[in-house]
Design a protein around this motif. Sequence first.
Motif, PDB file in Angstrom:
ATOM      1  N   PHE A   8       1.158  -1.248  -0.337  1.00 41.11           N
ATOM      2  CA  PHE A   8      -0.439  -0.306  -0.189  1.00 41.11           C
ATOM      3  C   PHE A   8       0.654   1.021   0.221  1.00 41.11           C
ATOM      4  O   PHE A   8       0.313   2.193  -0.919  1.00 41.11           O
ATOM      5  CB  PHE A   8      -0.738   0.236   0.674  1.00 41.11           C
ATOM      6  N   LEU A   9       1.736   1.339   0.874  1.00 35.13           N
ATOM      7  CA  LEU A   9       2.460   2.498   1.304  1.00 35.13           C
ATOM      8  C   LEU A   9       3.571   2.572   0.097  1.00 35.13           C
ATOM      9  O   LEU A   9       3.671   3.996  -0.277  1.00 35.13           O
ATOM     10  CB  LEU A   9       3.640   2.097   2.668  1.00 35.13           C
ATOM     11  N   SER A  10       4.542   1.774  -0.458  1.00 30.27           N
ATOM     12  CA  SER A  10       4.815   1.412  -1.855  1.00 30.27           C
ATOM     13  C   SER A  10       3.880   2.087  -3.054  1.00 30.27           C
ATOM     14  O   SER A  10       4.762   3.480  -4.013  1.00 30.27           O
ATOM     15  CB  SER A  10       5.423  -0.227  -2.235  1.00 30.27           C
ATOM     16  N   ASP A  11       3.036   2.133  -3.260  1.00 35.97           N
ATOM     17  CA  ASP A  11       2.118   2.029  -4.572  1.00 35.97           C
ATOM     18  C   ASP A  11       1.965   3.879  -4.498  1.00 35.97           C
ATOM     19  O   ASP A  11       1.879   4.296  -5.210  1.00 35.97           O
ATOM     20  CB  ASP A  11       0.594   1.607  -4.941  1.00 35.97           C
ATOM     21  N   LEU A  12       1.737   4.014  -2.674  1.00 30.86           N
ATOM     22  CA  LEU A  12       0.835   5.155  -2.426  1.00 30.86           C
ATOM     23  C   LEU A  12       2.179   6.325  -3.144  1.00 30.86           C
ATOM     24  O   LEU A  12       2.056   7.047  -3.675  1.00 30.86           O
ATOM     25  CB  LEU A  12       0.664   5.217  -1.134  1.00 30.86           C
ATOM     26  N   GLU A  13       3.423   5.930  -2.376  1.00 34.99           N
ATOM     27  CA  GLU A  13       4.475   7.362  -2.676  1.00 34.99           C
ATOM     28  C   GLU A  13       4.890   7.006  -4.425  1.00 34.99           C
ATOM     29  O   GLU A  13       5.174   7.858  -4.366  1.00 34.99           O
ATOM     30  CB  GLU A  13       5.436   6.052  -2.610  1.00 34.99           C
ATOM     31  N   VAL A  42      -2.159   3.881 -11.829  1.00 34.42           N
ATOM     32  CA  VAL A  42      -4.252   2.863 -10.697  1.00 34.42           C
ATOM     33  C   VAL A  42      -4.844   2.203 -10.836  1.00 34.42           C
ATOM     34  O   VAL A  42      -4.823   1.126 -10.629  1.00 34.42           O
ATOM     35  CB  VAL A  42      -4.776   4.601  -9.882  1.00 34.42           C
ATOM     36  N   GLN A  43      -4.946   2.516 -12.367  1.00 39.73           N
ATOM     37  CA  GLN A  43      -6.138   1.658 -13.075  1.00 39.73           C
ATOM     38  C   GLN A  43      -5.118   0.344 -13.570  1.00 39.73           C
ATOM     39  O   GLN A  43      -5.765  -0.980 -13.433  1.00 39.73           O
ATOM     40  CB  GLN A  43      -6.467   2.226 -14.889  1.00 39.73           C
ATOM     41  N   LYS A  44      -3.804   0.028 -13.827  1.00 38.10           N
ATOM     42  CA  LYS A  44      -2.853  -0.732 -13.856  1.00 38.10           C
ATOM     43  C   LYS A  44      -2.739  -1.757 -12.887  1.00 38.10           C
ATOM     44  O   LYS A  44      -3.152  -3.100 -12.988  1.00 38.10           O
ATOM     45  CB  LYS A  44      -1.921  -0.293 -14.639  1.00 38.10           C
ATOM     46  N   ARG A  45      -2.311  -1.233 -11.414  1.00 40.34           N
ATOM     47  CA  ARG A  45      -2.557  -2.034 -10.026  1.00 40.34           C
ATOM     48  C   ARG A  45      -4.100  -2.622  -9.930  1.00 40.34           C
ATOM     49  O   ARG A  45      -3.574  -3.261  -9.511  1.00 40.34           O
ATOM     50  CB  ARG A  45      -2.316  -0.780  -9.203  1.00 40.34           C
ATOM     51  N   PRO A  93      -5.630  11.093  -2.848  1.00 34.17           N
ATOM     52  CA  PRO A  93      -5.115  10.027  -3.332  1.00 34.17           C
ATOM     53  C   PRO A  93      -4.458   8.952  -2.243  1.00 34.17           C
ATOM     54  O   PRO A  93      -5.015   7.526  -2.032  1.00 34.17           O
ATOM     55  CB  PRO A  93      -3.428   9.648  -4.015  1.00 34.17           C
ATOM     56  N   LEU A  94      -4.795   8.966  -1.184  1.00 27.88           N
ATOM     57  CA  LEU A  94      -4.508   8.084   0.447  1.00 27.88           C
ATOM     58  C   LEU A  94      -5.741   7.130  -0.023  1.00 27.88           C
ATOM     59  O   LEU A  94      -6.237   6.070   0.092  1.00 27.88           O
ATOM     60  CB  LEU A  94      -4.639   9.193   0.936  1.00 27.88           C
ATOM     61  N   GLY A  95      -7.022   7.669  -0.160  1.00 30.74           N
ATOM     62  CA  GLY A  95      -8.270   7.149  -0.216  1.00 30.74           C
ATOM     63  C   GLY A  95      -8.017   6.331  -1.020  1.00 30.74           C
ATOM     64  O   GLY A  95      -9.030   5.526  -1.201  1.00 30.74           O
ATOM     65  N   LEU A 100      -8.026   0.273  -2.259  1.00 30.99           N
ATOM     66  CA  LEU A 100      -7.750  -0.764  -4.095  1.00 30.99           C
ATOM     67  C   LEU A 100      -6.361  -1.889  -3.320  1.00 30.99           C
ATOM     68  O   LEU A 100      -7.075  -2.581  -2.677  1.00 30.99           O
ATOM     69  CB  LEU A 100      -6.529   0.411  -4.789  1.00 30.99           C
ATOM     70  N   GLU A 101      -5.976  -1.163  -1.669  1.00 31.69           N
ATOM     71  CA  GLU A 101      -5.664  -2.204  -0.978  1.00 31.69           C
ATOM     72  C   GLU A 101      -6.582  -3.070  -0.376  1.00 31.69           C
ATOM     73  O   GLU A 101      -6.277  -4.129   0.320  1.00 31.69           O
ATOM     74  CB  GLU A 101      -4.778  -1.555  -0.256  1.00 31.69           C
TER      75      GLU A 101
END
Length: 397
Positions: A8-13, A42-45, A93-95, A100-101
């Motif tokens: 989650f944190l890695s995607d957010l960064e 985000v769509q890809k993730r 983006p946090l939300g 997503l996570e």
Amino acid sequence: MVISADRFLSDLEMLGAIGWVEGQGMDRAAYSTQYAEARSFVQKRMEEGGLATWIDGVGNLFGRIEGSEEGAPAIMAGSHLDAVPGGGKYDGPLGVVAALEAARAIKEQGIALRHPLEVAGFIAEEGGPLGGTFGSRALAGLIQELPSPDLLARFGLTAEGIEASRRDGGSLCCYLELHIEQGSTLERRGIPVGIPTGIVGISRYAVTVEGEANHAGTTPMKERKDAMRAAADLLSRWFRWVDTRDDFVCNVGVLSLTPGSVAVVPGKAEFTLEIRSLKDAVMTEAADKFRAFAADMNRCPATVRPTVWKGGVDLAPELQDAVERACSGANIPCVRMPSGASHDANSMAHITSSGMIFVPSAGGISHSKDEWTAPEDLARGAEVLTRAILEADRLFS
Ligand code: HGY
Ligand code: MN
Ligand code: MN
């Protein structure tokens, strides 16, 4: 923990790096190329996580995992992907990444949700030419007046696309949004999670002060119709009155002078007045007071044109309780509080039960490159959102 905090944190960064300008902050306005790049990331993730994805008629991004109950209305969780100029990387983006996570973790762990879970990445939440919370207002069917033809053209929008993005409230059972507090209450009180009870209303006005352009050297001071000086006088009378109240806030964030030359007495001053309050009647009272000040201008007349009116909303008590249960199940202290910032949950509250979760903002700073929230607070928020989704799945039929 239900979620994978590291992922989650890695995607957010990684998302936060898209549009980030060192020393300035985010450059990721809605409909910009940076915005499109962020949305594609985000769509890809989402797709890598096994979610079905789509982009609606105004550019909102959605991901979805199915539930066990055929035809059940969906739980939606998300926020926005656009940023104010020079803003931070967590406002919005946090939300989205937390939702997503939650979906990925629920799917990976085979947790059987009765309801489908939809992850929303809304577009154009931030104030701007489309009025703010545009993507979520389109979904909620709240766009009463179409943007002007040149705004539609500028953002590649169509009346059909706006209509097509509208969702029937019956297709949702609730909406949940994790967001940074953007204030300092949680940090000051040392409480890790806030549960918003309501969201302020926002109203905005285009104010024009008409003077007379003239030579800045030869025009005697007493003969000037100086629009800048008149606007400054109007605003200083206004702010003296504002300081006698504590039930609303206001801001003048945009001001322009015409012709805007150093050697010309300004012939026109234009600015945007924003008023926010938890009580709509207070916004109306404050606007009426401003109009009274504007009517009382001696040499330079002022006009006040309403441009945005979004009433305040109460957030669903049953979702406040669900978030509280999610916190107590994880031994996380929490406190109920109002939201002085507006959010997509304001739009969503018009069509479905809506709730929010706050995590602390360091120094209460937001809408700034210095916006920051500790990773453990970010991950804790995502965990509470995930648990609140499970609570909502049990709560709603
Ligand atoms: O302006 C707001 O309250 C939000 O951050 N868009
Ligand atoms: Mn926001
Ligand atoms: Mn914002």
